[in-house]
Structure formats: C-alpha cells, structure tokens
Motif scaffolding. Sequence first.
Motif, PDB file in Angstrom:
ATOM      1  N   LEU A   4       0.832  -1.209   0.000  1.00  0.00           N
ATOM      2  CA  LEU A   4       0.000   0.000   0.000  1.00  0.00           C
ATOM      3  C   LEU A   4       0.868   1.261   0.000  1.00  0.00           C
ATOM      4  CD1 LEU A   4      -2.841  -0.923   2.529  1.00  0.00           C
ATOM      5  CD2 LEU A   4      -3.030  -0.702   0.062  1.00  0.00           C
ATOM      6  N   TYR A   5       1.906   1.231   0.849  1.00  0.00           N
ATOM      7  CA  TYR A   5       2.803   2.382   0.893  1.00  0.00           C
ATOM      8  C   TYR A   5       3.506   2.580  -0.453  1.00  0.00           C
ATOM      9  CZ  TYR A   5       2.226   2.648   5.965  1.00  0.00           C
ATOM     10  OH  TYR A   5       1.715   2.801   7.232  1.00  0.00           O
ATOM     11  N   LEU A  30      -6.074  16.356  -6.754  1.00  0.00           N
ATOM     12  CA  LEU A  30      -5.227  15.163  -6.911  1.00  0.00           C
ATOM     13  C   LEU A  30      -4.251  15.011  -5.742  1.00  0.00           C
ATOM     14  CD1 LEU A  30      -4.501  15.249 -10.736  1.00  0.00           C
ATOM     15  CD2 LEU A  30      -5.887  13.602  -9.476  1.00  0.00           C
ATOM     16  N   ILE A  31      -3.629  16.109  -5.314  1.00  0.00           N
ATOM     17  CA  ILE A  31      -2.679  16.031  -4.200  1.00  0.00           C
ATOM     18  C   ILE A  31      -3.392  15.607  -2.922  1.00  0.00           C
ATOM     19  CG2 ILE A  31      -1.111  17.399  -2.746  1.00  0.00           C
ATOM     20  CD1 ILE A  31      -0.001  16.816  -5.550  1.00  0.00           C
ATOM     21  N   ASP A  38      -2.676   7.936   1.509  1.00  0.00           N
ATOM     22  CA  ASP A  38      -1.572   7.667   2.433  1.00  0.00           C
ATOM     23  C   ASP A  38      -2.115   7.480   3.861  1.00  0.00           C
ATOM     24  OD1 ASP A  38       1.154   7.287   3.014  1.00  0.00           O
ATOM     25  OD2 ASP A  38       1.366   9.403   3.633  1.00  0.00           O
ATOM     26  N   ASP A  39      -3.070   8.332   4.249  1.00  0.00           N
ATOM     27  CA  ASP A  39      -3.698   8.193   5.570  1.00  0.00           C
ATOM     28  C   ASP A  39      -4.442   6.856   5.693  1.00  0.00           C
ATOM     29  OD1 ASP A  39      -2.730  10.705   6.208  1.00  0.00           O
ATOM     30  OD2 ASP A  39      -4.648  11.742   5.830  1.00  0.00           O
ATOM     31  N   ALA A  43      -3.887   3.826   8.417  1.00  0.00           N
ATOM     32  CA  ALA A  43      -4.974   3.295   9.240  1.00  0.00           C
ATOM     33  C   ALA A  43      -5.114   1.785   9.067  1.00  0.00           C
ATOM     34  CB  ALA A  43      -6.283   3.999   8.888  1.00  0.00           C
ATOM     35  N   ILE A  44      -4.963   1.312   7.841  1.00  0.00           N
ATOM     36  CA  ILE A  44      -5.087  -0.131   7.582  1.00  0.00           C
ATOM     37  C   ILE A  44      -3.957  -0.891   8.259  1.00  0.00           C
ATOM     38  CG2 ILE A  44      -4.949  -1.884   5.762  1.00  0.00           C
ATOM     39  CD1 ILE A  44      -6.553   0.060   3.987  1.00  0.00           C
ATOM     40  N   VAL A  45      -2.758  -0.353   8.211  1.00  0.00           N
ATOM     41  CA  VAL A  45      -1.628  -1.013   8.868  1.00  0.00           C
ATOM     42  C   VAL A  45      -1.853  -1.060  10.383  1.00  0.00           C
ATOM     43  CG1 VAL A  45       0.824  -0.743   9.422  1.00  0.00           C
ATOM     44  CG2 VAL A  45       0.054  -0.527   7.063  1.00  0.00           C
ATOM     45  N   GLU A  46      -2.347   0.012  10.973  1.00  0.00           N
ATOM     46  CA  GLU A  46      -2.634   0.030  12.409  1.00  0.00           C
ATOM     47  C   GLU A  46      -3.705  -0.995  12.767  1.00  0.00           C
ATOM     48  OE1 GLU A  46      -3.494   3.898  14.072  1.00  0.00           O
ATOM     49  OE2 GLU A  46      -1.875   4.813  12.886  1.00  0.00           O
TER      50      GLU A  46
END
Length: 144
Positions: A4-5, A30-31, A38-39, A43-46
């Motif tokens: 994901l990163y 877009l930015i 990225d957020d 959150a998914i990793v946490e």
Amino acid sequence: MQHLYEKVAYLKGLADGLGVDESTKEGKLLINIVDILDDFADAIVELEEEQDEISEYIETIDEDLEDLEDEIYEDELDEDEEFSYVQFQCPTCKEDVEIDEELLYDEDVDILCPNCKEVILFAEDDCCDGHCHSEENHDCNCGE
C-alpha cells in the motif's frame, strides 16, 4: 502492507512527474486524494497490527479456558466413561435407541423411547397390572 505504501508513493511520484500544480483546482484535488490514500494506508496497517494482537490475546484466553475446563470437568469426564449403553429397537417407531444399562435393572422405572415417547420397557409394577409375569402366562409385549 508495504505494498500500500509503495502504491501511494508511486501515485505521489506520478503527480510530481506530471507537474501537478497545487495552485489549480484539479491539482489540489489530486494532491489531497493522494494524501488521503496515504492516511488510509496508515490506518489499515494500524488495524492489522491491532487485529494481530487481539488474535494472540484470544488464543491465550482460549488456552486458559481449555485448562480450566480440563480442571473443572475432569471428574465428570471420568464418570461419563463408566456408563454403558444397550441398544434397543423401539417396537412403536422402529428407531434404534441406546439405553443406560443401569436403567434396565431398575424395576421401578418405565423406559420411554426418546423419539416417539412410547414405553419401550415397563416397570415391573406397571406391566399389565402385574398379572402376566408368571412363566406360564406371559403373553404381553412388555419385555419382561
């Protein structure tokens, strides 16, 4: 979750490579989308890490509970092994049923079929009002 990163970093690289200008409406959009992605990846990793911790905790609780059950029900398991069963066919519903062997020798208990609830074996006092239990006169189906 490294992928994901990597994907978010790729999108950031594309935005930089395309020269997306933050001063335009489309550039801001877009930015911000890439930043939000990225957020989401964070959150998914946490959540994944928390879920792993919870899974380990549940396994520990399950093992502890199993130990407690073994301690508490150890005596009952030993007693259950002492039962022996006799298989009968119900004369009414023709189903095979298992009856505790000790009940067969209890003359005060009618044994009922667990399927149809009809009497399989009568208590000695109940059978035919006690009149058929001589060897010469036993013409009922009481099983005595």
